[in-house]
Motif scaffolding. Structure first.
Motif, mmCIF file in Angstrom:
data_model
loop_
_atom_site.group_PDB
_atom_site.id
_atom_site.type_symbol
_atom_site.label_atom_id
_atom_site.label_comp_id
_atom_site.label_asym_id
_atom_site.label_seq_id
_atom_site.Cartn_x
_atom_site.Cartn_y
_atom_site.Cartn_z
ATOM 1 N N ARG A 435 0.821 -1.208 0.000
ATOM 2 C CA ARG A 435 0.000 0.000 0.000
ATOM 3 C C ARG A 435 0.856 1.260 0.000
ATOM 4 N NH1 ARG A 435 -3.870 0.873 4.202
ATOM 5 N NH2 ARG A 435 -5.016 2.089 2.691
ATOM 6 N N GLN A 436 2.150 1.080 -0.038
ATOM 7 C CA GLN A 436 3.031 2.238 0.060
ATOM 8 C C GLN A 436 3.328 2.832 -1.311
ATOM 9 O OE1 GLN A 436 4.234 3.449 3.061
ATOM 10 N NE2 GLN A 436 2.679 2.037 3.818
ATOM 11 N N LEU A 437 3.063 4.128 -1.414
ATOM 12 C CA LEU A 437 3.393 4.802 -2.664
ATOM 13 C C LEU A 437 4.910 4.784 -2.863
ATOM 14 C CD1 LEU A 437 2.273 6.301 -5.049
ATOM 15 C CD2 LEU A 437 2.495 8.417 -3.787
ATOM 16 N N ASN A 438 5.647 4.863 -1.755
ATOM 17 C CA ASN A 438 7.100 4.925 -1.926
ATOM 18 C C ASN A 438 7.701 3.586 -2.339
ATOM 19 O OD1 ASN A 438 7.168 3.523 0.464
ATOM 20 N ND2 ASN A 438 7.761 5.295 1.703
ATOM 21 N N ALA A 439 6.828 2.566 -2.442
ATOM 22 C CA ALA A 439 7.316 1.316 -3.033
ATOM 23 C C ALA A 439 7.773 1.594 -4.462
ATOM 24 C CB ALA A 439 6.224 0.261 -3.025
ATOM 25 N N LEU A 440 7.220 2.644 -5.044
ATOM 26 C CA LEU A 440 7.555 2.976 -6.426
ATOM 27 C C LEU A 440 8.686 3.992 -6.525
ATOM 28 C CD1 LEU A 440 4.031 3.327 -8.031
ATOM 29 C CD2 LEU A 440 5.469 1.324 -7.771
ATOM 30 N N SER A 441 9.074 4.540 -5.376
ATOM 31 C CA SER A 441 10.074 5.588 -5.404
ATOM 32 C C SER A 441 11.428 5.006 -5.747
ATOM 33 C CB SER A 441 10.110 6.280 -4.045
ATOM 34 O OG SER A 441 11.421 6.628 -3.713
ATOM 35 N N SER A 442 12.187 5.737 -6.558
ATOM 36 C CA SER A 442 13.480 5.194 -6.958
ATOM 37 C C SER A 442 14.608 5.681 -6.070
ATOM 38 C CB SER A 442 13.758 5.500 -8.428
ATOM 39 O OG SER A 442 13.157 6.689 -8.807
ATOM 40 N N THR A 443 14.273 6.285 -4.920
ATOM 41 C CA THR A 443 15.355 6.752 -4.061
ATOM 42 C C THR A 443 15.917 5.595 -3.241
ATOM 43 O OG1 THR A 443 13.687 7.346 -2.461
ATOM 44 C CG2 THR A 443 14.598 9.118 -3.783
ATOM 45 N N SER A 444 17.187 5.696 -2.950
ATOM 46 C CA SER A 444 17.852 4.622 -2.216
ATOM 47 C C SER A 444 17.562 4.742 -0.726
ATOM 48 C CB SER A 444 19.355 4.712 -2.441
ATOM 49 O OG SER A 444 19.833 5.913 -1.889
ATOM 50 N N ALA A 445 17.799 3.660 -0.024
ATOM 51 C CA ALA A 445 17.606 3.667 1.428
ATOM 52 C C ALA A 445 18.545 4.683 2.072
ATOM 53 C CB ALA A 445 17.861 2.272 1.985
ATOM 54 N N ALA A 446 19.771 4.788 1.531
ATOM 55 C CA ALA A 446 20.738 5.734 2.093
ATOM 56 C C ALA A 446 20.225 7.164 1.969
ATOM 57 C CB ALA A 446 22.076 5.583 1.381
ATOM 58 N N GLN A 447 19.642 7.466 0.794
ATOM 59 C CA GLN A 447 19.115 8.815 0.574
ATOM 60 C C GLN A 447 17.961 9.091 1.533
ATOM 61 O OE1 GLN A 447 20.079 11.315 -1.938
ATOM 62 N NE2 GLN A 447 18.797 12.496 -0.564
ATOM 63 N N ASN A 448 17.113 8.112 1.738
ATOM 64 C CA ASN A 448 15.992 8.289 2.656
ATOM 65 C C ASN A 448 16.474 8.513 4.077
ATOM 66 O OD1 ASN A 448 14.048 8.069 0.707
ATOM 67 N ND2 ASN A 448 13.792 5.854 0.969
ATOM 68 N N LYS A 449 17.531 7.802 4.439
ATOM 69 C CA LYS A 449 18.062 7.932 5.790
ATOM 70 C C LYS A 449 18.639 9.335 5.980
ATOM 71 C CE LYS A 449 21.496 5.750 8.805
ATOM 72 N NZ LYS A 449 22.764 6.426 8.500
ATOM 73 N N LEU A 450 19.403 9.773 4.988
ATOM 74 C CA LEU A 450 19.987 11.111 5.050
ATOM 75 C C LEU A 450 18.879 12.149 5.167
ATOM 76 C CD1 LEU A 450 22.483 12.995 4.703
ATOM 77 C CD2 LEU A 450 21.965 13.012 2.275
ATOM 78 N N ASP A 451 17.831 11.967 4.388
ATOM 79 C CA ASP A 451 16.719 12.908 4.388
ATOM 80 C C ASP A 451 16.104 12.998 5.777
ATOM 81 O OD1 ASP A 451 15.103 14.636 2.663
ATOM 82 O OD2 ASP A 451 13.473 13.321 3.296
ATOM 83 N N ALA A 452 15.865 11.843 6.379
ATOM 84 C CA ALA A 452 15.267 11.826 7.716
ATOM 85 C C ALA A 452 16.202 12.491 8.723
ATOM 86 C CB ALA A 452 14.981 10.385 8.133
ATOM 87 N N GLU A 453 17.499 12.228 8.594
ATOM 88 C CA GLU A 453 18.466 12.822 9.523
ATOM 89 C C GLU A 453 18.492 14.335 9.409
ATOM 90 O OE1 GLU A 453 21.821 9.323 9.582
ATOM 91 O OE2 GLU A 453 22.450 11.355 9.101
ATOM 92 N N LEU A 454 18.582 14.814 8.172
ATOM 93 C CA LEU A 454 18.677 16.259 7.984
ATOM 94 C C LEU A 454 17.397 16.957 8.448
ATOM 95 C CD1 LEU A 454 20.536 16.554 4.568
ATOM 96 C CD2 LEU A 454 21.351 17.350 6.767
ATOM 97 N N ARG A 455 16.251 16.315 8.201
ATOM 98 C CA ARG A 455 14.994 16.905 8.675
ATOM 99 C C ARG A 455 14.986 16.991 10.187
ATOM 100 N NH1 ARG A 455 11.586 17.856 4.724
ATOM 101 N NH2 ARG A 455 12.068 16.742 2.825
ATOM 102 N N GLY A 456 15.474 15.914 10.811
ATOM 103 C CA GLY A 456 15.560 15.906 12.268
ATOM 104 C C GLY A 456 16.509 16.998 12.759
ATOM 105 N N ASP A 457 17.646 17.158 12.062
ATOM 106 C CA ASP A 457 18.627 18.174 12.443
ATOM 107 C C ASP A 457 18.018 19.563 12.429
ATOM 108 O OD1 ASP A 457 20.535 16.259 12.616
ATOM 109 O OD2 ASP A 457 21.474 16.687 10.688
ATOM 110 N N LEU A 458 17.202 19.812 11.426
ATOM 111 C CA LEU A 458 16.649 21.154 11.271
ATOM 112 C C LEU A 458 15.341 21.320 12.035
ATOM 113 C CD1 LEU A 458 17.765 21.662 7.641
ATOM 114 C CD2 LEU A 458 18.234 23.229 9.499
#
Lengths: 779, 193
Positions: A435-458
């Motif tokens: 049911r996840q739309l991001n099942a279709l996302s072509s971003t890597s797990a590393a990119q997602n992790k970085l994204d979550a980290e930077l969002r948390g940082d800010l």
């Protein structure tokens, strides 16, 4: 052998190719989120799209500087801000530095009498002033004493505190040495805001490139420092780049593989080139049709170009091999026509999808396949040499017949496979679908992790809940925001929501600003009321002269506009909430859940409706995207079923029900087993797998039709030719889709793997079921 | 803006955090720390007076304190305005009279940690935590001791010139914050357990 239709056909073909090339040269190719957004969105879906296109999410770039030591990272952070500050691609570049902070502090402090929601005529009466000052003194005696002490002389009524109140409970970025750093302190962080909206991937890519170049050119930069970036724009640029490189790689490799296969079979360069004519024609016509039909072509649609190679090349394979065997052209074309029709019927179902990506794919495939088939039928025979110097395939043909004969004898295996597949699916029927739309996302797990980290940082919230509306102009947008704020404030007190932001906190409507100005007394009045107000307070009115003059200045000051916030961090927040669009203003007000829980949106909606604010749409972005995805999946399920049904109907009408059943059973079994195999591999099905299955039915029906076509079975020799051509065609299909399956872009790999498995199974099962009973082999 | 104001708010707030009365020591800092470290929990009432140049009288507030070793400290102000600060491990939570809460991770804010440790490290007898942020100086005897903490960080020095904690044996009696601008606050603590 040239038909008299050849000359006009050749002419039409040449014109069509020329026209297609012309159209394609004018085509805009995109690789953004548009492929996933519904064509006719509901109000809530529209808000979601607006959010993705114009909201803060779309325009924010999160930047981190890593490596070396804190001092170096801080230096680079400051230099990078200086370098990008005047870049027109960015509307804001921040690293939390003192200058920006002071800018914000000054904006709120200097304009406090226009910004504070507490400013009323009553508050500036003698009694009101007394109470307000008493309140400020109380606050000063409490835990926040140090800051309150600073503002007391000029802001004894504590308006600054009233404004600050609105931001309490926010997560804040950590700071070290006056710039933002990550939670663990190992990274300096910056926040950039792009000038361009979320759908202009080119402009975003250019802006991101500017950041990279600016960083690379920072003077005396330590070699071990590096730049990391995230945000929706970074992810969409990255996935576009992946899609682009994947499309190129797949097209090249797919061509090479199919060419190699055909060379192996034909051993003739002219035949190979001829064989590719329908493929190329189909691809050109397909792209041109999508361009004409949609105004642009999505990168993913091009990715499917390789699949077209796989299917369109089949036609010429059938033609060459069967023609070389001297088969009956009439029957042959009938079978091909039926094959094309079944495929087109399947794709027509896709065209009806509200998922633009799928409808593009449908149109592309139908027009491409029809073009390829027509070219094979009317152009190719005329271009073919009279004598086909095809390699003698009778050796492999005999071998193949043995294999197929034994397969046909293993018909019972079909039943076993079907039962096994059913059992597997029955066991897992709960989690077959993703049911996840991001099942279709072509971003890597590393990119997602970085994204979550930077969002948390800010300290950014994830903007999951948003209340939004649109208004014809800025003033009415802000006035509506003010009315909404009162409701949201109430909800916040009731703990229905944890917090919220509205644009009028930063920029009140002109009407409100005027009303607040009108509430302020003149200097003389203020002075005399103040003398009364401080009676009984441990404070002399004389110490508050700064207050008297500030109130007087505020009465006269020009009203605040968007420009007043220029250069402040607050302007980024305002830009994310008050968005100017052609002819209207979009307001997006983020809501925060109380203590990390979910928000009961029905309560929020009811509270807004009770205040005649029904036009404010409240959405849960997560739920909304999941819902869109669900609706796509549901719709695709319906359309695929309808498509399959239409294919069966077509078969039944053209070959009779007995034949239709012989064709249907292996197809159904192939579909079932493909699903079971994917499921057993732990792959959850998405909408694209469903599309893949439809393709299996469309392509597989061709095999079954050829196997089952009685009239065509003349001699043993002819049957062997048919079968060789089927296997070669199947190999071409499995190869090109298998290649697609290897792609790192999920959308492509899902379809690819599904079709590769399904097509292979369809051939094997069709051989078992649809094929005529084995004959005695010639001695 | 928000960042800076809030961090300053916190700085101010922590400046005024109270403490409970615990055990005392004799002459050396090591002795004092060892004594303080033995008591595991305590509650107290406090009265805090802020002497501010601009005001004719000091501002007074009062409330309750509770400490549980090693790292839980709660200051609940009752008058003139109810509010509470709860420090648990690395998490600092502020609760206002309307029930709204705000949490801060101390690891994010070294300057806030400095304020917090002046009291918490003293109460739990954690000398190394104390010396990370301050130069401690002990005077007096076990019956009447005074611990002066001078901030090490320049940032902190701009706000606080010295923190003076005084006590008798195991009891912390007063905590005094001398601000860089000459204002000061004084918290008198009465142990209830």
């Amino acid at each position: 052998m040239k038909s008299r239709l050849f000359k006009p056909a050749l002419l039409i073909w040449l014109v069509a190719m020329l026209a297609s090339v012309l159209v394609i040269s004018q085509t805009r190719f995109v690789a953004d989120l548009s492929a996933f957004m519904p064509k006719l969105p509901s109000a809530r879906q529209q808000m979601l799209i607006d959010q993705l296109r114009d909201g803060a999410i779309a325009r924010i770039v999160l930047v981190g500087i890593e490596g070396s030591d804190e001092a170096e990272r801080g230096r680079l952070s400051r230099l990078l801000v200086d370098k990008l500050a005047h870049n027109a691609r960015f509307t804001s570049v921040q690293n939390g530095d003192r200058q920006t902070q002071q800018h914000d502090q000054q904006y709120f402090f200097n304009n406090r009498y226009l910004l504070s929601p507490a400013v009323t005529p009553q508050r500036f009466s003698a009694a009101g002033l007394h109470d307000a000052i008493q309140g400020t003194l109380d606050a000063m005696s409490g835990d926040a004493g140090l800051i309150v002490k600073k503002i007391l002389p000029r802001d004894p009524t504590g308006e600054t505190l009233q404004i600050l109140e609105q931001f309490i409970g926010e997560n804040q970025p950590s700071t070290s040495d006056d710039i933002w750093v990550s939670r663990d302190g190992k990274r300096a962080v910056l926040l950039l805001q792009l000038g361009e909206s979320g759908l202009n991937t080119d402009a975003q890519a250019a802006a991101l490139e500017d950041v990279k170049q600016a960083f690379a050119s920072l003077p005396a930069r330590h070699a071990d420092t590096r730049l990391v970036m995230s945000g929706t724009s970074v992810i969409s640029v990255a996935s576009r780049n992946i899609i682009q490189s994947e499309v190129e790689r797949l097209a090249t490799l797919g061509t090479v593989l199919v060419v190699a296969l055909l060379l192996l079979v034909y051993r003739s360069l002219p035949l190979l080139l001829l064989g590719l004519i329908p493929v190329v024609s189909g691809a050109l016509v397909g792209i041109a049709s999508v361009s004409l039909g949609f105004g642009h072509v999505h990168g993913l649609t091009l990715g499917f170009g390789t699949t077209l190679i796989g299917e369109a090349v089949d036609y010429s394979i059938y033609l060459f091999i069967q023609r070389a065997g001297g088969g009956n052209p009439g029957h042959f074309w009938r079978t091909i026509r039926l094959g094309v029709l079944t495929s087109a019927t399947g794709f027509a179902a896709l065209m009806c999808s509200s998922f633009p990506g799928l409808s593009q794919l449908g149109l592309y495939s139908i027009s491409g396949l029809l073009a390829a088939a027509l070219v094979t039928r009317y152009v190719l025979p005329g271009l073919m040499p009279q004598q086909l110097n095809l390699r003698d395939l009778s050796g492999p043909g005999l071998l193949l017949q043995k294999v197929l004969d034994s397969l046909t004898r293993l018909r019972w295996l079909l039943l076993v496979a079907m039962l096994t597949a059913t059992a597997v699916l029955a066991l897992h029927h709960q989690d077959i679908w993703s049911r996840q739309l991001n099942a279709l996302s072509s971003t890597s797990a590393a990119q997602n992790k970085l994204d979550a980290e930077l969002r948390g940082d800010l300290g950014g919230n994830d903007m999951r809940y948003v209340a939004s509306f649109s208004a014809p102009d800025q003033e009415s947008a802000l006035q509506l925001a003010e009315r909404s704020r009162r409701v949201l404030q109430q909800l916040s007190r009731q703990n229905v929501i944890g917090g919220f932001h509205t644009p009028d906190e930063l920029l009140p409507s002109l009407a409100t600003q005027k009303a607040r100005q009108a509430a302020l007394p003149t200097a003389a009045e203020t002075a005399s009321r103040l003398t009364q107000a401080v009676q009984g307070l441990p404070l002399d009115a004389a110490a508050l002269q700064g207050f008297v003059s500030d109130v007087e200045r505020s009465r006269q000051q020009p009203l605040l506009s968007r420009d007043s916030l220029h250069g402040s961090a607050a302007s980024v927040l305002l830009d994310s909430m008050l968005i100017q669009r052609p002819g209207s203003y979009l307001v997006l007000m983020p809501l925060r859940p109380a203590s990390g829980e979910n928000i009961a949106l029905d309560k929020v909606r009811a509270a807004l409706a009770a205040q005649q604010l029904g036009q404010v749409t409240v959405i849960d972005l997560l739920e909304e995207t999941t819902a869109i995805f669900d609706s796509y999946t549901h719709e695709a399920l319906v359309f695929s079923s309808l498509g399959s049904l239409a294919i069966l109907l077509l078969l039944w009408l053209s070959c009779g029900w007995l034949q239709a059943v012989r064709v249907t059973i292996p197809l159904g079994c192939a579909v079932l087993c493909t699903v079971a195999i994917l499921d057993a591999c732990g792959i959850q099905l998405t909408i694209l797998h469903l599309v893949g299955l439809l393709l299996v039915v469309a392509i597989g029906s061709n095999y079954a039709l050829f196997f089952a076509n009685k009239q065509q079975l003349g001699s043993d020799d002819q049957q062997r030719q048919v079968e060789v051509s089927l296997v070669v065609a199947n190999l071409a299909t499995v190869t090109s889709f298998g290649l697609l399956g290897s792609s790192s872009v999920p959308v492509l790999s899902f379809i690819g793997s599904t079709v590769a498995i399904g097509a292979l199974l369809a051939l094997v099962f069709a051989a078992m079921m649809a094929r005529m009973t084995p004959r005695a082999l010639p001695r | 803006m928000r960042v800076s104001i809030l961090s300053k708010t916190l700085a101010g707030l922590l400046l005024l955090l109270g403490s409970t009365a615990l055990q005392a020591a004799d002459f050396s800092l090591a002795d004092l720390m060892q004594q303080l470290g033995q008591k595991k929990s305590g509650t107290a009432t406090f009265v805090e007076k802020k002497y501010i140049a601009m005001l004719k009288q000091p501002l007074e507030s009062s409330g309750e304190l509770a400490f549980t070793a090693p790292d839980r400290l709660e200051k609940r102000t009752l008058k003139p305005k109810a509010e509470a600060v709860l420090l648990e491990g690395n998490k600092l939570t502020l609760e206002r009279n309307d029930g709204r809460k705000m949490s801060v991770n101390l690891a994010d804010r070294p300057e806030v940690s400095a304020f917090v440790e002046s009291i918490r490290a003293t109460l739990s007898g954690d000398r190394s935590a104390l010396e990370r942020y301050y130069t401690p100086a002990l005077s007096g005897g076990s019956e009447q001791w005074q611990l002066s903490l001078t901030p090490l960080q320049p940032r902190m020095q701009k706000v606080i010139s010295q923190i003076r904690i005084a006590g008798a044996r195991a009891q912390v009696k007063t905590i005094e914050f001398l601000q860089a601008d000459g204002d000061r606050s004084e918290m008198t603590i009465t142990s209830t357990r």
